[in-house]
Design an enzyme around this catalytic site. Structure first.
Site, PDB file in Angstrom:
ATOM      1  N   LYS A  38       0.898  -1.206   0.061  1.00 28.99           N
ATOM      2  CA  LYS A  38       0.017   0.139  -0.175  1.00 28.99           C
ATOM      3  C   LYS A  38       0.839   1.230  -0.017  1.00 28.99           C
ATOM      4  O   LYS A  38       1.774   1.193   0.642  1.00 28.99           O
ATOM      5  CB  LYS A  38      -0.871  -0.014   1.204  1.00 28.99           C
ATOM      6  CG  LYS A  38      -1.749   1.033   1.381  1.00 28.99           C
ATOM      7  CD  LYS A  38      -2.866   0.913   2.610  1.00 28.99           C
ATOM      8  CE  LYS A  38      -3.564   2.339   2.658  1.00 28.99           C
ATOM      9  NZ  LYS A  38      -4.706   2.075   3.897  1.00 28.99           N
ATOM     10  N   SER A  69      -9.522   2.384   3.275  1.00 29.31           N
ATOM     11  CA  SER A  69      -8.568   2.837   2.259  1.00 29.31           C
ATOM     12  C   SER A  69      -7.597   2.080   1.585  1.00 29.31           C
ATOM     13  O   SER A  69      -6.929   2.401   0.417  1.00 29.31           O
ATOM     14  CB  SER A  69      -7.768   4.054   3.012  1.00 29.31           C
ATOM     15  OG  SER A  69      -7.053   3.280   4.044  1.00 29.31           O
ATOM     16  N   SER A 129      -9.959  -0.030   7.449  1.00 30.19           N
ATOM     17  CA  SER A 129      -9.384  -0.048   6.186  1.00 30.19           C
ATOM     18  C   SER A 129      -8.650  -1.377   5.859  1.00 30.19           C
ATOM     19  O   SER A 129      -8.102  -1.165   4.484  1.00 30.19           O
ATOM     20  CB  SER A 129      -8.416   1.236   6.150  1.00 30.19           C
ATOM     21  OG  SER A 129      -9.322   2.318   6.116  1.00 30.19           O
TER      22      SER A 129
END
Length: 505
Positions: A84, A167, A191
């Site tokens: 990420k 996210s 998330s």
């Protein structure tokens, strides 16, 4: 023994199967890395990746092959993984999904990135995410995904007109579409768990402090936690074993709890396991499809020998206002460092220093980030600190106490991850509160700092959402990741929801 490669393509293999094949030299790390790189470029339309560095990736793969050939294989040697874009990396851009850090190259790797590299994992690239990890849909990223000429949202592989969740939406989409066998994510208020649910994969957020936050671009420091996202609980256990461990010299919030092998008890019996079912998680607003799938999964646990125990988490509804006071307050403090002085974007046209600050932040921060900075600054301001922030912290303590009371009568807690399946792109873009409400079931565990995970348990049956994945959340007490993973693994041994993949991938 028949090799899994004889019946399945490399991208259809789990981390565990790939690790076995690599160790047996049935495939090379270089071949595997190239396969996933080619596949990721072929599916660039998903918008999952934001940066590649083929030279660095293949160099890591060659080093893994050399160790395997020399009989010095590490636990994850040669296994491809993507990160990420909230974790800083030396060989790839580190932008946190923001124009503020466009093109930023870190001089060091985050501890989580470094630990996975030390275990032998090969980095494929960086994955899209909501800006500074603020969002529930991955529509808040300001980045242009790799292979695109302009901004584009990350798309859910199960229905490309839907969000992947946020996210960590890029991470979830990449794993679900078989562009990477595993990915890192971060979970501040859900998330990892929510996008895992929306994309039909497995993801786990460990206890706050078990994985170092060093090198993870900060959103809300008392909530942010790193974790793995993969296809199965077994894969997550392998990855989490490498990611966790104390980091006292670089992260003061790191727990002084030794790293452990989370795979050790995966196959233990769950006979007699007490699973708490909170009544507050099954009230008004929960879709019929989600309710039916979670109910069926709970029945499957009973068939495996577990016992369902009714419990109450009475302050569940308060988790949303509490979270959206505490998290923005911490964000307003953390993001004050982005002012155009030392690094990141700087406004080209400006007057004095104060004007430069204003224009830089106005140009480079997105709407959601600005919204949270303003909320956070407001609740920390003189005259409002006691009324809002201090009260929120008191209720946070009460929410944590609710969990401890519940764990007196149960070992784990189970319920839905989100009230609905993934919604359509743009459907809630102009309604921030609707986005916030989607986190109702994940926020309480985050506020309490508990470990939690999402596992696939079914698919929507109604005509509008037919075939979209549904996840169930499992929550454990502090440092009980092994028990969570054991319960998830036993469920996945008895079901095949985690094996399903979206059409066309």
């Amino acid at each position: 023994m028949t090799s899994p490669l004889s019946t399945l393509a490399p991208h259809d293999l789990t981390v565990h199967a790939l690790s076995t094949a690599l160790a047996a030299r049935q495939i090379s790390a270089v071949e595997l890395a190239q396969h996933f790189l080619d596949r990721s470029h072929a599916h660039a339309d998903l918008g999952a990746f934001v940066d590649f560095n083929h030279e660095a990736t293949l160099a890591q793969a060659r080093a893994a092959d050399a160790r395997i050939a020399a009989g010095q294989a590490r636990p994850l040697d040669g296994v491809p993984i993507a990160h990420k874009d909230i974790f800083v990396t030396r060989d790839f851009v580190s932008t946190a999904g923001s124009r503020m850090l466009k093109g930023y190259q870190s001089p060091f790797d985050a501890t989580v990135v470094n630990k996975l590299a030390e275990a032998g994992a090969v980095t494929l690239g960086k994955l899209n995410c909501d800006e500074f990890a603020m969002g529930s849909s991955n529509e808040n990223s300001a980045l242009v995904p790799s292979g695109h000429s302009s901004w584009a949202p990350v798309r859910n592989p199960w229905d490309t007109q839907r969000i992947p969740g946020g996210s960590s939406g890029g991470s979830a989409a990449a794993v679900a579409a078989r562009l990477a066998p595993a990915a890192t994510g971060t979970d501040t208020g859900g998330s990892i768990r929510q996008p895992a649910s929306f994309c039909g994969i497995t993801g786990i957020k460990p206890t706050y402090g078990r994985a170092s936050r060093y090198g993870m671009v900060a959103f809300a420091s008392s909530l942010d936690q790193a974790g793995p996202m993969a296809r199965s609980a077994q894969d997550c256990a392998m990855l989490l074993s490498a990611m966790c461990g104390p980091d006292p010299d670089r992260d003061s919030t790191s727990l002084d709890v030794a790293a452990e092998d989370f795979t050790r008890s995966l196959d233990d019996s769950i006979e007699g396991l007490r699973i708490g079912v909170p009544q507050e998680f099954f009230g008004e607003g929960l879709s019929d499809d989600v309710r039916a799938s979670v109910d069926a999964a709970l029945k499957q646990y009973e068939a495996l020998g577990a016992k369902l125990v009714p419990i109450s988490l009475p302050r569940t509804e308060l988790s949303i206002p509490v979270y959206y006071i505490i998290a923005p307050a911490e964000a307003s403090s953390n993001l004050s460092r982005f002012d155009g002085v030392k690094f990141g974007h700087r406004a080209a046209q400006h007057g004095d220093l104060a004007d430069m600050y204003k224009k830089t932040r106005a140009e480079a921060f997105g709407d959601e980030v600005k919204r949270r900075i303003m909320i956070g600054t407001y609740v920390l301001s003189h005259g409002y600190y006691d009324a809002y922030y201090l009260q929120a912290q008191k209720i946070r303590r009460m929410i944590a106490d609710d969990f401890q009371n519940a764990f007196k009568s149960c070992d784990l807690i189970a319920g839905p991850v989100a009230p609905t399946v993934a919604w359509k792109l743009g459907e809630k873009s102009n309604d921030p509160v609707a986005n916030y409400l989607a986190d109702i079931f994940t926020l309480p565990g985050s506020l309490a700092g508990l470990p939690g995970m999402s596992i696939p348990v079914g698919f929507a049956a109604n005509a509008a959402d037919k075939g979209l994945p549904i996840g169930m959340q499992l929550l454990g007490n502090y440092c009980q990741e092994a028990r969570l993973l054991n319960a998830a693994h036993r469920f996945q041994q008895a079901t095949d929801y985690h094996l399903a993949k979206p059409a066309g991938f």
